[in-house]
Design a protein around this motif. Structure first.
Motif, mmCIF file in Angstrom:
data_model
loop_
_atom_site.group_PDB
_atom_site.id
_atom_site.type_symbol
_atom_site.label_atom_id
_atom_site.label_comp_id
_atom_site.label_asym_id
_atom_site.label_seq_id
_atom_site.Cartn_x
_atom_site.Cartn_y
_atom_site.Cartn_z
ATOM 1 N N GLY A 81 -5.814 6.500 11.367
ATOM 2 C CA GLY A 81 -5.323 7.845 11.145
ATOM 3 C C GLY A 81 -6.305 8.954 11.450
ATOM 4 O O GLY A 81 -5.973 10.134 11.299
ATOM 5 N N GLU A 85 -10.391 6.089 17.117
ATOM 6 C CA GLU A 85 -9.362 5.059 17.075
ATOM 7 C C GLU A 85 -9.966 3.681 17.277
ATOM 8 O O GLU A 85 -10.893 3.495 18.075
ATOM 9 C CB GLU A 85 -8.304 5.342 18.145
ATOM 10 N N GLU A 127 4.162 1.729 8.986
ATOM 11 C CA GLU A 127 2.885 2.309 8.590
ATOM 12 C C GLU A 127 1.774 1.954 9.573
ATOM 13 O O GLU A 127 0.980 2.813 9.965
ATOM 14 C CB GLU A 127 2.512 1.832 7.182
ATOM 15 N N ARG A 128 1.712 0.682 9.949
ATOM 16 C CA ARG A 128 0.707 0.244 10.924
ATOM 17 C C ARG A 128 1.238 -1.009 11.617
ATOM 18 O O ARG A 128 1.133 -2.111 11.077
ATOM 19 C CB ARG A 128 -0.631 -0.037 10.260
#
Length: 233
Positions: A81, A85, A127-128
Motif C-alpha cells: 500500500g 512496491e 485485499e491482496r
C-alpha cells in the motif's frame, strides 16, 4: 513478519553505508544523495528511499549498496500500500543475483517473503490477491514449491483457512482468463494437480459455506477447461 524483518536488520548489518554511492550524474542529484544519509537506517522513510529503489544497481549504487538499505526497504515494502512496491524490490533482488549471497542472507530474504506469503493467504483476494504476489515471487525465486506447499497445507486444513480457499478460487479464475501459458508453469501444474482434491473439498465445504463451495465448483470447472486447452511439458 516483524520477526523476519528484524532478522534482516541483524544479518545485513555487516553492510555499512558507503562513503559515496555512485550514481548517474544526469539522474541522481545531490539532494537525492542527501536523502539517503539524513536519518539512521531504521528511520529512513519511503520519500528517502523510493528513488534509490527505482534506480538501484542500474543507475545508482551497486549490490552492496542495495544490501545496506535492503532491511529498511523490505520493512517499508512488505506491508503493501505504500510507494515502494514489493514487485520492484523483487526485481532488484533478481538483478543483484541474491541467490549467490551468503547463506544467512539468503535465508533472511526467504523468511521475509515467506512471512509475506503467509499473511497474504490469510487475507481476502480483494485485499491482496495471491495471484499477483505469485508473479512477484516468480521474479525473485526459481522454485515456488515452498510457497505452493504452504498453500496446499492450508487447503487441506480449510476449516481454519477460508481466505486461502477463496484466494485459490480467485487465482485459478484469473490464470484461466489471462493467458495461462504466460504464467509460471510450476503454478499451472500445481493448480491442475489439485483437481481431484477439489471434488472432495467441495463436498466438505458445501455443508458449511454454500457460497464458498459454489466458488470452488466454478474453480474446478475452470481448471478442467484449462487442462483441456494447454499442453504442459
Amino acid at each position: 513478519m516483524r520477526e523476519a524483518v528484524e532478522r534482516l536488520y541483524t544479518v545485513f548489518a555487516r553492510h555499512r553505508l558507503a562513503a559515496r554511492i555512485d550514481g548517474c550524474p544526469h539522474c541522481v542529484t545531490d539532494e537525492d544523495q542527501h536523502l539517503l544519509r539524513r536519518s539512521p537506517l531504521r528511520e529512513l522513510g519511503e520519500a528517502d528511499l523510493s528513488r534509490f529503489v527505482a534506480k538501484a544497481i542500474t543507475t545508482w549504487g551497486n549490490v552492496d549498496d542495495l544490501r545496506h538499505f535492503l532491511p529498511r526497504i523490505l520493512d517499508l515494502a512488505l506491508p503493501g500500500g505504500g510507494v515502494i512496491e514489493i514487485d520492484t524490490v523483487a526485481a532488484k533482488l533478481d538483478l543483484a543475483r541474491w541467490w549467490e549471497w551468503p547463506m544467512d542472507e539468503r535465508d533472511a530474504v526467504r523468511a521475509c517473503f515467506a512471512a509475506l506469503w503467509r499473511r497474504t493467504l490469510e487475507r481476502e483476494p480483494e485485499e491482496r490477491p495471491a495471484v499477483l504476489l505469485l508473479d512477484t515471487l516468480a521474479t525473485a525465486f526459481d522454485d515456488l514449491a515452498p510457497f505452493l506447499d504452504a498453500w496446499t497445507a492450508r487447503l487441506h486444513r480449510w476449516a481454519d483457512h477460508h481466505p486461502a480457499v477463496r484466494q485459490f478460487a480467485d487465482t485459478a479464475g484469473t490464470i484461466v482468463a489471462t493467458s495461462p501459458t504466460l504464467r509460471h508453469p510450476q503454478v499451472v501444474v500445481w493448480l491442475l494437480t489439485l483437481l481431484p482434491h477439489l471434488e472432495l473439498l467441495f463436498k466438505e465445504i458445501e455443508e458449511v459455506d454454500l457460497g464458498l463451495a459454489e466458488a470452488l465448483l466454478d474453480t474446478h470447472d475452470q481448471l478442467v477447461l484449462l487442462r483441456g486447452t494447454i499442453s504442459l511439458r
